[in-house]
Motif scaffolding. Sequence first.
Motif, PDB file in Angstrom:
ATOM      1  N   VAL A 101       0.888  -1.160   0.000  1.00 30.55           N
ATOM      2  CA  VAL A 101       0.000   0.000   0.000  1.00 30.55           C
ATOM      3  C   VAL A 101       0.928   1.212   0.000  1.00 30.55           C
ATOM      4  CG1 VAL A 101      -1.836   1.186   1.263  1.00 30.55           C
ATOM      5  CG2 VAL A 101      -1.667  -1.317   1.365  1.00 30.55           C
ATOM      6  N   ALA A 102       1.111   1.839  -1.146  1.00 30.22           N
ATOM      7  CA  ALA A 102       2.201   2.817  -1.259  1.00 30.22           C
ATOM      8  C   ALA A 102       1.996   3.745  -2.448  1.00 30.22           C
ATOM      9  CB  ALA A 102       3.528   2.078  -1.418  1.00 30.22           C
ATOM     10  N   GLY A 103       2.842   4.764  -2.519  1.00 30.65           N
ATOM     11  CA  GLY A 103       2.803   5.699  -3.633  1.00 30.65           C
ATOM     12  C   GLY A 103       3.713   5.234  -4.762  1.00 30.65           C
ATOM     13  N   SER A 104       3.380   5.640  -5.982  1.00 27.25           N
ATOM     14  CA  SER A 104       4.273   5.350  -7.109  1.00 27.25           C
ATOM     15  C   SER A 104       5.322   6.458  -7.204  1.00 27.25           C
ATOM     16  CB  SER A 104       3.471   5.272  -8.406  1.00 27.25           C
ATOM     17  OG  SER A 104       3.024   6.567  -8.765  1.00 27.25           O
ATOM     18  N   ASP A 105       6.443   6.140  -7.801  1.00 27.39           N
ATOM     19  CA  ASP A 105       7.511   7.120  -8.006  1.00 27.39           C
ATOM     20  C   ASP A 105       7.990   6.932  -9.437  1.00 27.39           C
ATOM     21  OD1 ASP A 105       9.945   8.375  -8.287  1.00 27.39           O
ATOM     22  OD2 ASP A 105      10.872   7.475  -6.527  1.00 27.39           O
ATOM     23  N   SER A 106       7.730   7.939 -10.290  1.00 25.45           N
ATOM     24  CA  SER A 106       8.027   7.774 -11.717  1.00 25.45           C
ATOM     25  C   SER A 106       9.508   7.546 -11.995  1.00 25.45           C
ATOM     26  CB  SER A 106       7.525   8.983 -12.504  1.00 25.45           C
ATOM     27  OG  SER A 106       7.885  10.169 -11.835  1.00 25.45           O
ATOM     28  N   SER A 107      10.393   7.988 -11.085  1.00 22.46           N
ATOM     29  CA  SER A 107      11.830   7.786 -11.304  1.00 22.46           C
ATOM     30  C   SER A 107      12.230   6.343 -11.042  1.00 22.46           C
ATOM     31  CB  SER A 107      12.643   8.702 -10.385  1.00 22.46           C
ATOM     32  OG  SER A 107      12.607   8.221  -9.053  1.00 22.46           O
ATOM     33  N   THR A 166      -1.581   4.632  -3.390  1.00 25.87           N
ATOM     34  CA  THR A 166      -2.167   5.688  -2.549  1.00 25.87           C
ATOM     35  C   THR A 166      -1.985   7.075  -3.149  1.00 25.87           C
ATOM     36  OG1 THR A 166      -0.066   5.799  -1.413  1.00 25.87           O
ATOM     37  CG2 THR A 166      -1.772   4.404  -0.419  1.00 25.87           C
ATOM     38  N   ALA A 167      -0.961   7.225  -3.978  1.00 23.57           N
ATOM     39  CA  ALA A 167      -0.690   8.525  -4.601  1.00 23.57           C
ATOM     40  C   ALA A 167       0.183   8.287  -5.823  1.00 23.57           C
ATOM     41  CB  ALA A 167       0.060   9.437  -3.629  1.00 23.57           C
ATOM     42  N   ILE A 168      -0.022   9.115  -6.835  1.00 21.51           N
ATOM     43  CA  ILE A 168       0.859   9.064  -8.011  1.00 21.51           C
ATOM     44  C   ILE A 168       1.815  10.241  -7.874  1.00 21.51           C
ATOM     45  CG2 ILE A 168       0.946   9.295 -10.524  1.00 21.51           C
ATOM     46  CD1 ILE A 168      -1.974   8.134 -10.474  1.00 21.51           C
ATOM     47  N   THR A 169       3.107   9.961  -7.861  1.00 22.78           N
ATOM     48  CA  THR A 169       4.043  11.071  -7.759  1.00 22.78           C
ATOM     49  C   THR A 169       4.857  11.191  -9.035  1.00 22.78           C
ATOM     50  OG1 THR A 169       6.023   9.969  -6.859  1.00 22.78           O
ATOM     51  CG2 THR A 169       4.278  10.546  -5.274  1.00 22.78           C
ATOM     52  N   VAL A 170       5.124  12.428  -9.414  1.00 24.37           N
ATOM     53  CA  VAL A 170       5.992  12.725 -10.557  1.00 24.37           C
ATOM     54  C   VAL A 170       7.327  13.140  -9.957  1.00 24.37           C
ATOM     55  CG1 VAL A 170       6.318  14.186 -12.586  1.00 24.37           C
ATOM     56  CG2 VAL A 170       4.001  13.511 -11.888  1.00 24.37           C
ATOM     57  N   GLN A 171       8.339  12.291 -10.125  1.00 26.67           N
ATOM     58  CA  GLN A 171       9.625  12.566  -9.472  1.00 26.67           C
ATOM     59  C   GLN A 171      10.782  12.260 -10.406  1.00 26.67           C
ATOM     60  OE1 GLN A 171      10.376  11.212  -5.390  1.00 26.67           O
ATOM     61  NE2 GLN A 171       8.384  10.203  -5.365  1.00 26.67           N
ATOM     62  N   SER A 231      10.454  13.295   1.488  1.00 26.85           N
ATOM     63  CA  SER A 231      11.403  12.663   0.561  1.00 26.85           C
ATOM     64  C   SER A 231      12.810  13.162   0.883  1.00 26.85           C
ATOM     65  CB  SER A 231      11.057  13.021  -0.884  1.00 26.85           C
ATOM     66  OG  SER A 231      11.379  14.369  -1.123  1.00 26.85           O
ATOM     67  N   SER A 232      13.819  12.417   0.428  1.00 24.08           N
ATOM     68  CA  SER A 232      15.189  12.876   0.703  1.00 24.08           C
ATOM     69  C   SER A 232      15.466  14.192  -0.009  1.00 24.08           C
ATOM     70  CB  SER A 232      16.220  11.804   0.335  1.00 24.08           C
ATOM     71  OG  SER A 232      15.923  11.266  -0.916  1.00 24.08           O
ATOM     72  N   SER A 233      14.656  14.525  -1.041  1.00 26.89           N
ATOM     73  CA  SER A 233      14.816  15.824  -1.709  1.00 26.89           C
ATOM     74  C   SER A 233      14.070  16.931  -0.944  1.00 26.89           C
ATOM     75  CB  SER A 233      14.311  15.726  -3.150  1.00 26.89           C
ATOM     76  OG  SER A 233      12.973  15.281  -3.189  1.00 26.89           O
ATOM     77  N   GLY A 234      13.427  16.583   0.176  1.00 30.32           N
ATOM     78  CA  GLY A 234      12.838  17.603   1.048  1.00 30.32           C
ATOM     79  C   GLY A 234      11.359  17.872   0.843  1.00 30.32           C
ATOM     80  N   HIS A 235      10.689  17.080   0.035  1.00 32.01           N
ATOM     81  CA  HIS A 235       9.270  17.315  -0.233  1.00 32.01           C
ATOM     82  C   HIS A 235       8.411  16.558   0.779  1.00 32.01           C
ATOM     83  CE1 HIS A 235       6.217  18.571  -3.264  1.00 32.01           C
ATOM     84  NE2 HIS A 235       5.526  17.595  -2.690  1.00 32.01           N
ATOM     85  N   MET A 236       7.402  17.246   1.351  1.00 31.64           N
ATOM     86  CA  MET A 236       6.504  16.588   2.312  1.00 31.64           C
ATOM     87  C   MET A 236       5.687  15.510   1.593  1.00 31.64           C
ATOM     88  SD  MET A 236       6.680  17.941   5.343  1.00 31.64           S
ATOM     89  CE  MET A 236       5.115  17.584   6.148  1.00 31.64           C
ATOM     90  N   LEU A 237       5.705  14.307   2.104  1.00 38.04           N
ATOM     91  CA  LEU A 237       4.929  13.222   1.488  1.00 38.04           C
ATOM     92  C   LEU A 237       3.753  12.804   2.365  1.00 38.04           C
ATOM     93  CD1 LEU A 237       7.885  11.120   0.024  1.00 38.04           C
ATOM     94  CD2 LEU A 237       6.361  12.656  -1.227  1.00 38.04           C
ATOM     95  N   PRO A 247      -2.940  12.704  -5.054  1.00 39.10           N
ATOM     96  CA  PRO A 247      -3.463  11.687  -4.134  1.00 39.10           C
ATOM     97  C   PRO A 247      -4.569  10.881  -4.796  1.00 39.10           C
ATOM     98  CG  PRO A 247      -3.867  13.936  -3.300  1.00 39.10           C
ATOM     99  CD  PRO A 247      -3.276  14.075  -4.667  1.00 39.10           C
ATOM    100  N   VAL A 248      -4.655   9.613  -4.447  1.00 41.73           N
ATOM    101  CA  VAL A 248      -5.734   8.758  -4.954  1.00 41.73           C
ATOM    102  C   VAL A 248      -6.899   8.849  -3.969  1.00 41.73           C
ATOM    103  CG1 VAL A 248      -6.358   6.343  -5.405  1.00 41.73           C
ATOM    104  CG2 VAL A 248      -4.147   7.226  -6.174  1.00 41.73           C
ATOM    105  N   ASP A 249      -8.100   8.889  -4.495  1.00 39.76           N
ATOM    106  CA  ASP A 249      -9.313   8.951  -3.671  1.00 39.76           C
ATOM    107  C   ASP A 249      -9.291   7.809  -2.639  1.00 39.76           C
ATOM    108  OD1 ASP A 249     -11.972   8.512  -2.774  1.00 39.76           O
ATOM    109  OD2 ASP A 249     -12.729   9.578  -4.524  1.00 39.76           O
ATOM    110  N   PRO A 250      -9.515   8.121  -1.353  1.00 40.70           N
ATOM    111  CA  PRO A 250      -9.472   7.075  -0.315  1.00 40.70           C
ATOM    112  C   PRO A 250     -10.373   5.877  -0.615  1.00 40.70           C
ATOM    113  CG  PRO A 250      -9.555   9.234   0.708  1.00 40.70           C
ATOM    114  CD  PRO A 250      -9.708   9.464  -0.766  1.00 40.70           C
ATOM    115  N   ALA A 251     -11.531   6.115  -1.225  1.00 39.71           N
ATOM    116  CA  ALA A 251     -12.428   4.988  -1.541  1.00 39.71           C
ATOM    117  C   ALA A 251     -11.788   4.076  -2.587  1.00 39.71           C
ATOM    118  CB  ALA A 251     -13.764   5.519  -2.052  1.00 39.71           C
ATOM    119  N   LEU A 252     -11.016   4.682  -3.497  1.00 34.73           N
ATOM    120  CA  LEU A 252     -10.334   3.888  -4.529  1.00 34.73           C
ATOM    121  C   LEU A 252      -9.164   3.100  -3.923  1.00 34.73           C
ATOM    122  CD1 LEU A 252     -10.445   3.309  -7.551  1.00 34.73           C
ATOM    123  CD2 LEU A 252      -9.080   5.365  -7.948  1.00 34.73           C
ATOM    124  N   ILE A 253      -8.515   3.680  -2.922  1.00 35.47           N
ATOM    125  CA  ILE A 253      -7.434   2.952  -2.223  1.00 35.47           C
ATOM    126  C   ILE A 253      -8.040   1.723  -1.541  1.00 35.47           C
ATOM    127  CG2 ILE A 253      -5.708   3.043  -0.389  1.00 35.47           C
ATOM    128  CD1 ILE A 253      -5.544   6.100  -0.852  1.00 35.47           C
TER     129      ILE A 253
END
Length: 247
Positions: A8-14, A38-43, A109-115, A53-59
């Motif tokens: 149960v986690a976010g995706s990371d495009s990198s 849980t979330a699609i991230t562009v990184q 994230s290690s790049s400093g972005h709040m997740l 963020p993905v809709d909680p009902a969809l998660i």
Amino acid sequence: MKTHVLVVAGSDSSGGAGLCRDIETISALGLRSAAAITAITVQTHDRVEQVQPVDPALIAAQMRAAFAANHVGAVKIGMLGMAGAIDAVAAVLAEHATLPMVLDPVLVSSSGHMLLQADAVAGLRSKLMPLCRVITPNLPELAALTATFEAGDADEAVRQAGLLIRDGACAVLVKGGHASGRQATDILVEQGGAPTPFSMMRLAATMRGTGCALASGIAAGLACGQPLTTAVERAKRLVFERLVKER
Ligand code: PLP
């Protein structure tokens, strides 16, 4: 039916962290993955550009379908993003309370972005932590979860972990990667037991997603019925071997 670990986690495009790292690790340990995003991230490896963020009902629906389709032996929980996701995930997992669950409390994230939104930390602590076999904070995450300063030594880290145990966490693996010294030591703090250190030589290498990989590796071990200390030891060795290859 082959045992799966539900991630149960976010995706990371990198591909450096998140879902890709989780699946890669679980597969290296011979198990299959099921996923609830849980979330699609562009990184890139240097920055987080967008978070959707993905809709909680969809998660919740993804999790229920994953459970219906497979034999799930353990659950790994990573990035959740928002309070609504925590509520949805906790509600589904409460229906599977006997399964071993590993919570990597992904905050920044290690790049400093709040997740994870700041107002969601309390929910992580009160709703998800008590369901989990182990939570795997690094030192800054442990400080944020306990609303204190980052621990400067092992005694303080164990004391902070004790605060989470008092609040209902079953076990806390404090990751020492952010500390200094020749050894990178993680400390497992369990209810009623003496802290167990796990040390590895500190490597002059960095790799993104080591926290994701460690938590997924532990979940894979627990899914195979390993005791927690064995699962931690083997997951740590796997991450260490990956880091050696990155140098
Ligand atoms: N992105 C996602 C989706 C993650 O789940 C995580 C960590 O779990 C990160 C980014 C942060 O990884 P790193 O600190 O290696 O950048």
